[in-house]
Design a protein around this motif. Structure first.
Motif, short mmCIF file in Angstrom:
data_model
loop_
_atom_site.label_atom_id
_atom_site.label_comp_id
_atom_site.label_asym_id
_atom_site.label_seq_id
_atom_site.Cartn_x
_atom_site.Cartn_y
_atom_site.Cartn_z
N ALA A 1 0.86 -1.26 0.00
CA ALA A 1 -0.07 0.05 -0.02
C ALA A 1 0.83 1.39 -0.07
O ALA A 1 0.63 2.12 -0.78
CB ALA A 1 -1.02 -0.02 1.23
N ALA A 2 1.93 1.15 0.77
CA ALA A 2 2.94 2.40 0.83
C ALA A 2 3.40 2.72 -0.22
O ALA A 2 3.38 3.92 -0.97
CB ALA A 2 3.77 2.19 2.01
N ALA A 3 3.79 1.56 -1.01
CA ALA A 3 4.58 1.80 -2.33
C ALA A 3 3.75 2.35 -3.44
O ALA A 3 4.15 3.18 -4.31
CB ALA A 3 5.26 0.51 -2.79
N ILE A 4 2.41 1.85 -3.50
CA ILE A 4 1.47 2.36 -4.34
C ILE A 4 1.26 3.88 -4.14
O ILE A 4 1.11 4.73 -5.07
CB ILE A 4 0.07 1.66 -4.31
N ILE A 5 1.09 4.01 -2.91
CA ILE A 5 0.95 5.71 -2.43
C ILE A 5 2.01 6.51 -2.81
O ILE A 5 1.87 7.57 -3.46
CB ILE A 5 0.65 5.79 -1.04
N CYS A 6 3.30 6.05 -2.72
CA CYS A 6 4.55 6.80 -3.21
C CYS A 6 4.53 6.93 -4.57
O CYS A 6 4.87 8.04 -5.26
CB CYS A 6 5.79 6.06 -2.90
N ALA A 7 4.17 6.00 -5.59
CA ALA A 7 3.96 6.06 -6.72
C ALA A 7 2.75 7.10 -7.27
O ALA A 7 3.05 7.78 -8.29
CB ALA A 7 3.75 4.67 -7.58
N SER A 8 1.70 7.17 -6.53
CA SER A 8 0.57 7.87 -6.82
C SER A 8 1.36 9.40 -6.45
O SER A 8 0.54 10.27 -7.27
CB SER A 8 -0.61 7.66 -5.99
N ASP A 9 1.95 9.67 -5.66
CA ASP A 9 2.51 10.96 -5.34
C ASP A 9 3.22 11.55 -6.41
O ASP A 9 2.94 12.79 -6.83
CB ASP A 9 3.47 10.96 -4.25
N GLU A 10 3.56 10.71 -7.60
CA GLU A 10 4.10 11.50 -8.70
C GLU A 10 3.22 11.65 -9.80
O GLU A 10 3.63 12.05 -10.76
CB GLU A 10 5.30 10.24 -9.24
N ILE A 11 1.72 11.46 -9.70
CA ILE A 11 0.92 11.75 -10.55
C ILE A 11 -0.31 12.60 -10.02
O ILE A 11 -0.79 12.56 -9.15
CB ILE A 11 0.21 10.35 -10.90
#
Length: 325
Positions: free
Chosen positions: A233-243
């Protein structure tokens, strides 16, 4: 009606076999950093029910907190682990293994080292353990696997004979009580990407970027404090921060992705992942890979002896002399 030869052929092609692998539902392209698979996710009706069961059991094959304390108290252990993680990830990229294969190999190594400690004088022993754990992981996850000598090609300081690796495989299996099927972040990552982006517009990028973040985090021993679901979940959130379109994604919203997730655990994992992302903006210095040395069967490398008293200086030279460049 008699069967023709064409009726005996499997209908699956390489792509469909890759999609059937556990973990990320496709192969990871280490060159482009992308995920090889179809453009759209699909999940069975009971997907969330299955993931809830994963969350209930994800701590079964994790290390205890005192393992991290011991690593931090011995600089050799800490350095040797970091070097071995780098070797495993490099070998996985070289052979184009699935991300879950590298993750499992590190998991096996940590669980083994929790029970055993390698003496500093046996610097090659950690390399042998890394090769062995990757060998076990690839047998669990990969459709096409190289032979044990090819597995070590272009990646290892030492090259170990297959029978040596197989002997250690039995010791690792016994130490792990034959429990090799572990829940990993890749059990959750595609489903969480779909939850973060139901439209599917950015889902593939989220999986690809989150995969890189998770693999990078394996170098940090603090990851051992965090459960697989929270890391995913944390990794997906980090990736979402870039979009920009997904900027609303955060631990508060992620907790609704699946029953069993908690906001505090996701937040803690997110802070760790965020720090890893920041640190990785600086080019990581690659470990120095020396010219290969072949370890012949005559060398005593039974792992049971690695935790006995250190060898004498003469004995150590004798061991080195048996290796041929």
């Amino acid at each position: 009606m008699p069967l023709g030869l064409q009726d005996l052929l499997c209908s699956e092609d390489v792509e469909s076999l890759e999609l059937g692998q556990s973990g990320v539902g496709s192969g990871f392209d280490s060159d482009s950093g992308s995920i090889r698979s179809s453009t759209k996710f699909s999940f069975p009706d009971d997907a969330q029910e299955v993931l809830v069961r994963f969350i209930d059991t994800e701590s079964d094959n994790s290390t205890r907190s005192d393992y991290q304390i011991r690593l931090c108290s011995h600089s050799f252990d800490l350095f040797a682990r970091a070097y071995s993680v780098s070797w495993i990830l490099k070998a996985c990229a070289h052979h184009r293994f699935l991300p879950v294969t590298g993750y499992l190999a590190v998991n096996y190594m940590d669980r083994f080292l929790e029970l055993h400690r390698i003496l500093e004088e046996k610097d090659w022993a950690m390399q042998l353990l890394a090769v062995t754990c990757l060998s076990l992981a690839m047998k669990m996850e990969e459709t096409f696997i190289p032979c044990l000598l090819d597995l070590q090609a272009d990646c290892s300081e030492f090259v170990f004979e297959p029978k040596t690796i197989r002997r250690l495989e039995l010791l690792v299996l016994a130490s792990l009580d034959w429990r090799l099927r572990s829940v990993t972040p890749f059990s959750f990552i595609e489903y969480f990407a779909y939850k973060a982006d139901p439209s599917g517009k950015y889902a593939r990028y989220l999986v690809s970027r989150a995969t890189k973040i998770i693999l990078s985090s394996l170098h940090d021993i603090n990851i051992l404090d965090h459960r697989a679901s929270s890391l995913a979940a944390a990794a997906i959130i980090c990736a979402s921060d870039e979009i920009q379109d997904l900027a609303f994604t955060n631990p508060d919203t992620a907790v609704a992705w699946c029953s069993g997730l908690t906001q505090d655990k996701i937040s803690s994992s997110y802070q760790l992942m965020k720090q890893i992302v920041i640190n990785n903006n600086v080019q990581r210095k690659q470990p120095v890979i020396l010219s290969q040395q072949r370890v012949m069967p005559g060398v005593r490398i039974e792992f049971a002896s690695l935790w006995s008293s250190p060898p004498s200086r003469k004995r150590k030279h004798e061991e080195r002399d048996t290796m041929v460049t």
